[in-house]
Design a protein around this motif. Structure first.
Motif, PDB file in Angstrom:
ATOM      1  N   THR A  96       0.809  -1.217   0.000  1.00 54.14           N
ATOM      2  CA  THR A  96       0.000   0.000   0.000  1.00 54.14           C
ATOM      3  C   THR A  96       0.847   1.274   0.000  1.00 54.14           C
ATOM      4  OG1 THR A  96      -0.066  -0.150   2.411  1.00 54.14           O
ATOM      5  CG2 THR A  96      -1.927  -1.098   1.202  1.00 54.14           C
ATOM      6  N   HIS A  97       2.161   1.156   0.186  1.00 58.93           N
ATOM      7  CA  HIS A  97       3.029   2.307   0.377  1.00 58.93           C
ATOM      8  C   HIS A  97       4.089   2.381  -0.730  1.00 58.93           C
ATOM      9  CE1 HIS A  97       0.969   2.525   4.094  1.00 58.93           C
ATOM     10  NE2 HIS A  97       1.852   3.264   4.736  1.00 58.93           N
ATOM     11  N   PRO A  98       4.676   3.568  -0.945  1.00 56.02           N
ATOM     12  CA  PRO A  98       5.717   3.684  -1.973  1.00 56.02           C
ATOM     13  C   PRO A  98       6.959   2.867  -1.613  1.00 56.02           C
ATOM     14  CG  PRO A  98       5.551   5.712  -0.689  1.00 56.02           C
ATOM     15  CD  PRO A  98       4.391   4.859  -0.293  1.00 56.02           C
ATOM     16  N   GLN A  99       7.581   2.289  -2.619  1.00 53.20           N
ATOM     17  CA  GLN A  99       8.770   1.450  -2.445  1.00 53.20           C
ATOM     18  C   GLN A  99      10.033   2.152  -2.926  1.00 53.20           C
ATOM     19  OE1 GLN A  99       7.808  -1.782  -1.265  1.00 53.20           O
ATOM     20  NE2 GLN A  99       5.740  -0.951  -1.348  1.00 53.20           N
ATOM     21  N   TRP A 100       9.892   2.950  -3.978  1.00 51.16           N
ATOM     22  CA  TRP A 100      11.012   3.649  -4.594  1.00 51.16           C
ATOM     23  C   TRP A 100      11.114   5.074  -4.057  1.00 51.16           C
ATOM     24  CZ3 TRP A 100       8.762  -0.366  -7.101  1.00 51.16           C
ATOM     25  CH2 TRP A 100       9.556  -1.189  -7.891  1.00 51.16           C
ATOM     26  N   THR A 101      12.322   5.582  -3.921  1.00 52.98           N
ATOM     27  CA  THR A 101      12.483   7.002  -3.639  1.00 52.98           C
ATOM     28  C   THR A 101      11.947   7.784  -4.836  1.00 52.98           C
ATOM     29  OG1 THR A 101      14.759   6.877  -4.505  1.00 52.98           O
ATOM     30  CG2 THR A 101      14.461   6.702  -2.108  1.00 52.98           C
ATOM     31  N   PRO A 102      11.526   9.046  -4.640  1.00 54.39           N
ATOM     32  CA  PRO A 102      10.884   9.790  -5.727  1.00 54.39           C
ATOM     33  C   PRO A 102      11.724   9.898  -6.999  1.00 54.39           C
ATOM     34  CG  PRO A 102      10.496  10.889  -3.640  1.00 54.39           C
ATOM     35  CD  PRO A 102      11.468   9.782  -3.362  1.00 54.39           C
ATOM     36  N   ASP A 103      13.056   9.867  -6.870  1.00 56.09           N
ATOM     37  CA  ASP A 103      13.902   9.938  -8.055  1.00 56.09           C
ATOM     38  C   ASP A 103      14.119   8.569  -8.696  1.00 56.09           C
ATOM     39  OD1 ASP A 103      15.598   8.707  -6.245  1.00 56.09           O
ATOM     40  OD2 ASP A 103      17.069  10.323  -6.194  1.00 56.09           O
ATOM     41  N   GLY A 104      13.562   7.518  -8.115  1.00 54.95           N
ATOM     42  CA  GLY A 104      13.715   6.176  -8.664  1.00 54.95           C
ATOM     43  C   GLY A 104      15.070   5.551  -8.415  1.00 54.95           C
ATOM     44  N   GLY A 105      15.931   6.220  -7.663  1.00 52.85           N
ATOM     45  CA  GLY A 105      17.303   5.762  -7.502  1.00 52.85           C
ATOM     46  C   GLY A 105      17.500   4.657  -6.488  1.00 52.85           C
ATOM     47  N   HIS A 106      16.559   4.509  -5.551  1.00 50.98           N
ATOM     48  CA  HIS A 106      16.708   3.507  -4.493  1.00 50.98           C
ATOM     49  C   HIS A 106      15.367   2.858  -4.177  1.00 50.98           C
ATOM     50  CE1 HIS A 106      20.325   5.971  -3.866  1.00 50.98           C
ATOM     51  NE2 HIS A 106      20.851   4.909  -3.262  1.00 50.98           N
ATOM     52  N   ILE A 107      15.428   1.607  -3.755  1.00 53.22           N
ATOM     53  CA  ILE A 107      14.293   0.914  -3.162  1.00 53.22           C
ATOM     54  C   ILE A 107      14.555   0.790  -1.669  1.00 53.22           C
ATOM     55  CG2 ILE A 107      13.177  -1.346  -2.937  1.00 53.22           C
ATOM     56  CD1 ILE A 107      13.590  -1.698  -5.948  1.00 53.22           C
ATOM     57  N   VAL A 108      13.547   1.073  -0.863  1.00 49.98           N
ATOM     58  CA  VAL A 108      13.677   0.936   0.589  1.00 49.98           C
ATOM     59  C   VAL A 108      12.983  -0.354   1.009  1.00 49.98           C
ATOM     60  CG1 VAL A 108      13.048   1.928   2.826  1.00 49.98           C
ATOM     61  CG2 VAL A 108      13.928   3.396   1.000  1.00 49.98           C
ATOM     62  N   PHE A 109      13.645  -1.127   1.874  1.00 52.55           N
ATOM     63  CA  PHE A 109      13.112  -2.409   2.310  1.00 52.55           C
ATOM     64  C   PHE A 109      13.500  -2.648   3.759  1.00 52.55           C
ATOM     65  CE2 PHE A 109      17.415  -3.254   1.078  1.00 52.55           C
ATOM     66  CZ  PHE A 109      17.851  -4.361   1.795  1.00 52.55           C
ATOM     67  N   ARG A 110      13.051  -3.775   4.322  1.00 59.53           N
ATOM     68  CA  ARG A 110      13.358  -4.136   5.702  1.00 59.53           C
ATOM     69  C   ARG A 110      14.292  -5.336   5.723  1.00 59.53           C
ATOM     70  NH1 ARG A 110       8.315  -5.883   8.301  1.00 59.53           N
ATOM     71  NH2 ARG A 110       7.622  -6.304   6.195  1.00 59.53           N
ATOM     72  N   SER A 111      15.189  -5.364   6.700  1.00 62.71           N
ATOM     73  CA  SER A 111      16.102  -6.493   6.852  1.00 62.71           C
ATOM     74  C   SER A 111      16.524  -6.595   8.306  1.00 62.71           C
ATOM     75  CB  SER A 111      17.338  -6.309   5.961  1.00 62.71           C
ATOM     76  OG  SER A 111      18.250  -7.377   6.130  1.00 62.71           O
ATOM     77  N   ASP A 112      16.845  -7.831   8.736  1.00 65.19           N
ATOM     78  CA  ASP A 112      17.311  -8.029  10.108  1.00 65.19           C
ATOM     79  C   ASP A 112      18.822  -8.241  10.171  1.00 65.19           C
ATOM     80  OD1 ASP A 112      17.576 -10.551   9.035  1.00 65.19           O
ATOM     81  OD2 ASP A 112      16.254 -11.552  10.467  1.00 65.19           O
ATOM     82  N   ARG A 113      19.550  -7.701   9.207  1.00 69.17           N
ATOM     83  CA  ARG A 113      20.994  -7.933   9.134  1.00 69.17           C
ATOM     84  C   ARG A 113      21.787  -7.182  10.201  1.00 69.17           C
ATOM     85  NH1 ARG A 113      22.430  -7.313   3.622  1.00 69.17           N
ATOM     86  NH2 ARG A 113      20.274  -7.892   3.265  1.00 69.17           N
ATOM     87  N   SER A 114      21.169  -6.294  10.920  1.00 70.89           N
ATOM     88  CA  SER A 114      21.849  -5.552  11.983  1.00 70.89           C
ATOM     89  C   SER A 114      21.025  -5.581  13.260  1.00 70.89           C
ATOM     90  CB  SER A 114      22.103  -4.098  11.566  1.00 70.89           C
ATOM     91  OG  SER A 114      22.962  -4.028  10.458  1.00 70.89           O
ATOM     92  N   GLU A 115      21.093  -6.692  13.970  1.00 66.04           N
ATOM     93  CA  GLU A 115      20.467  -6.868  15.283  1.00 66.04           C
ATOM     94  C   GLU A 115      18.956  -7.034  15.250  1.00 66.04           C
ATOM     95  OE1 GLU A 115      21.655  -3.936  18.102  1.00 66.04           O
ATOM     96  OE2 GLU A 115      23.787  -4.185  17.713  1.00 66.04           O
ATOM     97  N   LYS A 116      18.225  -6.194  14.517  1.00 64.58           N
ATOM     98  CA  LYS A 116      16.766  -6.253  14.481  1.00 64.58           C
ATOM     99  C   LYS A 116      16.302  -5.827  13.096  1.00 64.58           C
ATOM    100  CE  LYS A 116      14.581  -2.551  16.056  1.00 64.58           C
ATOM    101  NZ  LYS A 116      14.016  -1.522  16.952  1.00 64.58           N
TER     102      LYS A 116
END
Length: 429
Positions: A96-116
């Motif tokens: 339901t929410h945007p995935q790409w930054t407005p310039d299309g340069g990055h995708i934001v996601f979730r990961s537990d690679r740093s403690e949580k």
């Protein structure tokens, strides 16, 4: 035979990744501790310890090497890009929410690679991964529609993150202290428990839901300039999946959240210029319908799925539908086997719909011709014939430019994020 072949392939890939993880894990220990050994300078490899199975420090702005892996789907022949391949649990932002930054340069996601589980951004140019949260930061970030900002709650503080500046400084190796990129919009009182949020299309207001007494919930709005707080509406049920209309200010959609089949799933709320609130049910469902995964397709249309995975639901029309929220015109976009379609996404020009099935097959459907269906990629939930298994939920989204489908996958590991082209015949630079 195809499913057996894919299972063997999955086992082979997991074994290969595990072995590579062991190798990286061994070499990383020496690289992390050494710079010059026997006359050889290893300092340029100082980031190798952040590769694959090694858990990085919880460090705001740090970068991880690319994990991306390109392969050709053995059934469809379409090239798929796995953006993550490590053993960590990686998941896209909810559909339901945007995935790409407005310039299309990055995708934001979730990961537990740093403690949580925290928020990270992946570069669409280098595929490097950047940590954009730490500590008590929430994992559910809402990106700006036009401004390269991100919003999240840290405990009861609503935080505005200057994501564009952080990504630029991380690229240049010049990340400053976290407070240099943040603005506290408002500190909520302890009796408010923010849950879910939606950024208005005008980017001047942010909405969130909160539980109140006796099973009721409310939607509240924050003025992002002044920090002013108001209650928009209170309803006698639990609110879930609050989402703003990305194209029309003052409009949002939310659901009656039960964790399963709701009496009336989809609700639409609008706030007039005079502050008048209009709240109404969308697609008034029958007692024998199970509606789920509603999303905005455009300024005037939503898409959603009517489930058909058990016998009692098959007495109704089921599959993917779209609804004109101005005229109530309803369109049916087809159904698949394996219990039927599950999640829905669409292009803003109303040309294409994307749906998935419980076994992780992803289909492209012509919005105006439900018989024009193409299977894009397969097997991303290889052991599943039900929505209630432990493998990743696709929750797919289509990029704003209409080129890519972003989705969660359990093909390589427990949960990765991947891209498949919406129109595989097209060549993109």
């Amino acid at each position: 035979m195809k499913s057996e072949k894919l299972l063997k392939r999955k086992k082979h890939l997991k074994t290969r990744l595990l072995l590579s993880g062991l190798v990286f894990g061994f070499t990383a220990l020496s690289h992390a501790q050494a710079q010059i050994i026997n006359g050889v300078d290893y300092s340029t490899r100082s980031q190798v310890d952040k590769t694959f199975d090694m858990e990085g420090d919880n460090a705001f702005g740090q970068r991880f090497p690319s994990e991306h892996f390109t392969f050709r789907d053995e059934v469809t022949g379409v090239e798929v890009i796995a953006l993550t391949t490590s053993r960590h649990h990686n998941s896209k932002i909810y559909q339901t929410h945007p995935q790409w930054t407005p310039d299309g340069g990055h995708i934001v996601f979730r990961s537990d690679r740093s403690e949580k589980s925290l928020a990270y951004a992946i570069s669409m140019e280098s595929y490097e991964i950047i940590q954009i949260a730490d500590g008590e930061d929430g994992s559910h970030f809402h990106l700006g529609w036009k401004e390269n900002l991100a919003y999240h709650f840290r405990n009861n503080d609503l935080v505005e993150l200057n994501l564009g500046k952080l990504l630029e400084d991380s690229e240049n190796g010049n990340v400053k202290k976290k407070e240099n990129y943040e603005r506290i919009v408002i500190s909520l009182s302890e009796d408010i428990d923010p849950n879910g949020m939606a950024l208005d299309a005008g980017e001047d207001r942010l909405y969130f839901s909160t539980r109140v007494e006796n099973g009721q919930s409310s939607i509240m709005q924050v003025d992002l300039d002044s920090g002013g707080l108001d209650t928009v509406i209170e309803v006698p049920f639990r609110i879930g999946h609050l989402q703003a209309n990305p194209f029309v200010p003052g409009e949002m959609m939310y659901c009656w959240e039960t964790g399963g089949d709701a009496p009336q799933r989809i609700w639409h709320l609008s706030i007039g210029e005079n502050g008048e609130v209009n709240n109404r049910a969308l697609y008034k469902e029958s007692d024998t319908e199970w509606v789920t995964h509603e999303v905005f397709l455009g300024p005037d249309h939503i898409g959603f799925n009517v489930m058909g995975h058990i016998d009692r639901l098959q007495q109704n029309p089921n599959g993917i539908f779209s609804l004109n929220i101005r005229t109530n015109e309803l369109n049916f976009h087809g159904q698949q086997d394996w219990g039927g379609y599950w999640h829905t996404a669409g292009t803003r020009d109303l040309k294409w719909i994307v749906g998935d099935t419980f076994n992780g097959n992803i289909y492209r459907i012509n919005y105006n011709d439900k018989t024009d269906v193409r299977l894009l990629t397969t097997g991303h939930r290889l052991t599943s014939k039900s929505p209630f298994s432990g493998e990743a939920h696709s929750h797919h989204s289509i990029s704003p430019d209409g080129r890519w489908v972003l989705f969660n996958s359990s093909l390589l590991t427990e949960s990765d994020i991947m891209l498949v082209p919406l129109q595989p015949a097209k060549k993109y630079k």
